[in-house]
Design a protein around this motif. Structure first.
Motif, PDB file in Angstrom:
ATOM      1  N   UNK A 218      10.060   6.283   9.346  1.00 40.26           N
ATOM      2  CA  UNK A 218       8.714   6.597   8.869  1.00 40.26           C
ATOM      3  C   UNK A 218       8.436   6.081   7.463  1.00 40.26           C
ATOM      4  N   UNK A 219       9.429   6.132   6.574  1.00 40.55           N
ATOM      5  CA  UNK A 219       9.190   5.706   5.189  1.00 40.55           C
ATOM      6  C   UNK A 219       8.990   4.197   5.098  1.00 40.55           C
ATOM      7  N   UNK A 220       9.902   3.421   5.657  1.00 38.96           N
ATOM      8  CA  UNK A 220       9.722   1.966   5.624  1.00 38.96           C
ATOM      9  C   UNK A 220       8.546   1.530   6.497  1.00 38.96           C
ATOM     10  N   UNK A 221       8.347   2.225   7.613  1.00 37.95           N
ATOM     11  CA  UNK A 221       7.196   1.916   8.453  1.00 37.95           C
ATOM     12  C   UNK A 221       5.893   2.110   7.705  1.00 37.95           C
ATOM     13  N   UNK A 222       5.807   3.204   6.960  1.00 43.39           N
ATOM     14  CA  UNK A 222       4.618   3.469   6.154  1.00 43.39           C
ATOM     15  C   UNK A 222       4.458   2.415   5.068  1.00 43.39           C
ATOM     16  N   UNK A 223       5.566   2.023   4.436  1.00 41.97           N
ATOM     17  CA  UNK A 223       5.505   0.992   3.401  1.00 41.97           C
ATOM     18  C   UNK A 223       4.850  -0.280   3.946  1.00 41.97           C
ATOM     19  N   UNK A 224       5.301  -0.748   5.089  1.00 45.90           N
ATOM     20  CA  UNK A 224       4.763  -1.991   5.651  1.00 45.90           C
ATOM     21  C   UNK A 224       3.353  -1.806   6.188  1.00 45.90           C
ATOM     22  N   UNK A 225       3.071  -0.676   6.812  1.00 47.16           N
ATOM     23  CA  UNK A 225       1.732  -0.487   7.377  1.00 47.16           C
ATOM     24  C   UNK A 225       0.672  -0.334   6.292  1.00 47.16           C
ATOM     25  N   UNK A 226       0.997   0.364   5.203  1.00 50.15           N
ATOM     26  CA  UNK A 226       0.043   0.477   4.103  1.00 50.15           C
ATOM     27  C   UNK A 226      -0.182  -0.874   3.425  1.00 50.15           C
ATOM     28  N   UNK A 227       0.901  -1.644   3.278  1.00 48.30           N
ATOM     29  CA  UNK A 227       0.760  -2.993   2.717  1.00 48.30           C
ATOM     30  C   UNK A 227      -0.120  -3.844   3.623  1.00 48.30           C
ATOM     31  N   UNK A 228       0.083  -3.727   4.920  1.00 50.82           N
ATOM     32  CA  UNK A 228      -0.708  -4.491   5.886  1.00 50.82           C
ATOM     33  C   UNK A 228      -2.186  -4.146   5.780  1.00 50.82           C
ATOM     34  N   UNK A 229      -2.471  -2.859   5.667  1.00 51.48           N
ATOM     35  CA  UNK A 229      -3.876  -2.430   5.564  1.00 51.48           C
ATOM     36  C   UNK A 229      -4.518  -3.017   4.316  1.00 51.48           C
ATOM     37  N   UNK A 230      -3.766  -3.053   3.213  1.00 50.06           N
ATOM     38  CA  UNK A 230      -4.306  -3.601   1.967  1.00 50.06           C
ATOM     39  C   UNK A 230      -4.582  -5.097   2.081  1.00 50.06           C
ATOM     40  N   UNK A 231      -3.795  -5.794   2.884  1.00 47.47           N
ATOM     41  CA  UNK A 231      -3.968  -7.239   3.035  1.00 47.47           C
ATOM     42  C   UNK A 231      -5.136  -7.597   3.949  1.00 47.47           C
ATOM     43  N   UNK A 232      -5.459  -6.716   4.872  1.00 48.06           N
ATOM     44  CA  UNK A 232      -6.549  -7.006   5.799  1.00 48.06           C
ATOM     45  C   UNK A 232      -6.233  -8.199   6.692  1.00 48.06           C
ATOM     46  N   UNK A 233      -7.251  -9.002   6.960  1.00 46.99           N
ATOM     47  CA  UNK A 233      -7.122 -10.117   7.906  1.00 46.99           C
ATOM     48  C   UNK A 233      -6.994 -11.477   7.226  1.00 46.99           C
ATOM     49  N   UNK A 234      -6.728 -11.488   5.936  1.00 47.01           N
ATOM     50  CA  UNK A 234      -6.626 -12.767   5.227  1.00 47.01           C
ATOM     51  C   UNK A 234      -5.476 -13.601   5.786  1.00 47.01           C
ATOM     52  N   UNK A 235      -5.711 -14.901   6.082  1.00 47.60           N
ATOM     53  CA  UNK A 235      -4.650 -15.737   6.632  1.00 47.60           C
ATOM     54  C   UNK A 235      -3.546 -16.054   5.636  1.00 47.60           C
ATOM     55  N   UNK A 236      -3.887 -16.036   4.351  1.00 45.51           N
ATOM     56  CA  UNK A 236      -2.873 -16.181   3.316  1.00 45.51           C
ATOM     57  C   UNK A 236      -3.391 -15.515   2.052  1.00 45.51           C
ATOM     58  N   UNK A 237      -2.451 -15.057   1.225  1.00 47.44           N
ATOM     59  CA  UNK A 237      -2.822 -14.348   0.001  1.00 47.44           C
ATOM     60  C   UNK A 237      -1.956 -14.839  -1.146  1.00 47.44           C
ATOM     61  N   UNK A 238      -2.507 -14.770  -2.352  1.00 50.37           N
ATOM     62  CA  UNK A 238      -1.721 -15.173  -3.518  1.00 50.37           C
ATOM     63  C   UNK A 238      -0.834 -14.012  -3.960  1.00 50.37           C
ATOM     64  N   UNK A 239       0.017 -14.279  -4.932  1.00 51.24           N
ATOM     65  CA  UNK A 239       0.992 -13.276  -5.363  1.00 51.24           C
ATOM     66  C   UNK A 239       0.331 -12.020  -5.909  1.00 51.24           C
ATOM     67  N   UNK A 240      -0.813 -12.173  -6.580  1.00 45.75           N
ATOM     68  CA  UNK A 240      -1.493 -11.006  -7.147  1.00 45.75           C
ATOM     69  C   UNK A 240      -1.977 -10.066  -6.044  1.00 45.75           C
ATOM     70  N   UNK A 241      -2.539 -10.621  -4.997  1.00 52.92           N
ATOM     71  CA  UNK A 241      -3.011  -9.800  -3.878  1.00 52.92           C
ATOM     72  C   UNK A 241      -1.826  -9.184  -3.140  1.00 52.92           C
TER      73      UNK A 241
END
Length: 195
Positions: free
Chosen positions: A78-101
């Motif tokens: 649950x902890x690592x799963x939450x880490x990745x899922x919350x990060x995913x939500x923050x990224x949205x549908x962008x095909x690529x993101x810079x380091x700041x995002x």
């Protein structure tokens, strides 16, 4: 820049490190926990390498989070799963993101872990490695070294969260297994983002 391929490369590198260090993580957890951290994470990251697909970094991380929650026992799923899922939500549908995002997404993942587990820096948990690593990544610093330093700092701490907290002062002198696995995660990230 992080795209789907580089995000998958990160997770694949993390899975290799988790697999190679599974015995060590389990030994750390045997000392102050229930002795299954390495085995659970190895199983979880095997699922990640099989299931973390998608056309965007967010899609890959969401799939990784789901795989970890489904396949990993104990608290780490649950902890690592939450880490990745919350990060995913923050990224949205962008095909690529810079380091700041991407750094903002990592910070969102950290916040999710802290909300779920109720831990802060100094509690002798994975947060002690994650938090300085996220800060270092955002500043363009060495996130792997920051995570490793945070991991090592847990050795002198008294556990205040998780199973290790039942030991009280007897937890002093042991590195937290969650902090150790978090350091591996950022070692893997830096291996694919350092060109």
């Amino acid at each position: 820049m992080m795209d789907a391929a580089r995000t998958r490369a990160w997770l694949t590198a993390a899975a290799r490190l988790i697999n190679a260090n599974s015995g060590h993580l389990t030994a750390l957890d045997t000392a102050i926990g229930d002795g299954d951290h390495g085995l659970n994470l190895r199983r979880g990251f095997e699922a990640v390498t099989a299931e973390a697909t998608g056309d965007t970094p967010g899609a890959v991380l969401k799939a990784a989070g789901n795989a970890l929650i489904d396949a990993t026992g104990g608290a780490s799923g649950p902890l690592y799963g939450t880490f990745f899922r919350r990060a995913a939500k923050a990224l949205g549908d962008a095909p690529e993101v810079d380091d700041a995002v991407f750094a903002q997404a990592l910070a969102a993942g950290l916040a999710g872990v802290q909300t779920l587990g109720g831990a802060a820096e100094g509690d002798k948990t994975m947060v002690d490695a994650l938090a300085p690593a996220v800060t270092a990544f955002a500043a363009g610093g060495d996130a792997a070294a920051a995570a490793a330093n945070g991991r090592d700092a847990t050795e002198s701490m008294t556990a205040r969260k998780g199973r290790a907290s039942y030991l009280g002062e007897r937890s002093i002198g042991h590195i937290d297994p969650g902090a150790a696995s978090a350091a591996l995660l950022f070692q893997a990230l830096c291996s694919v983002t350092t060109d």
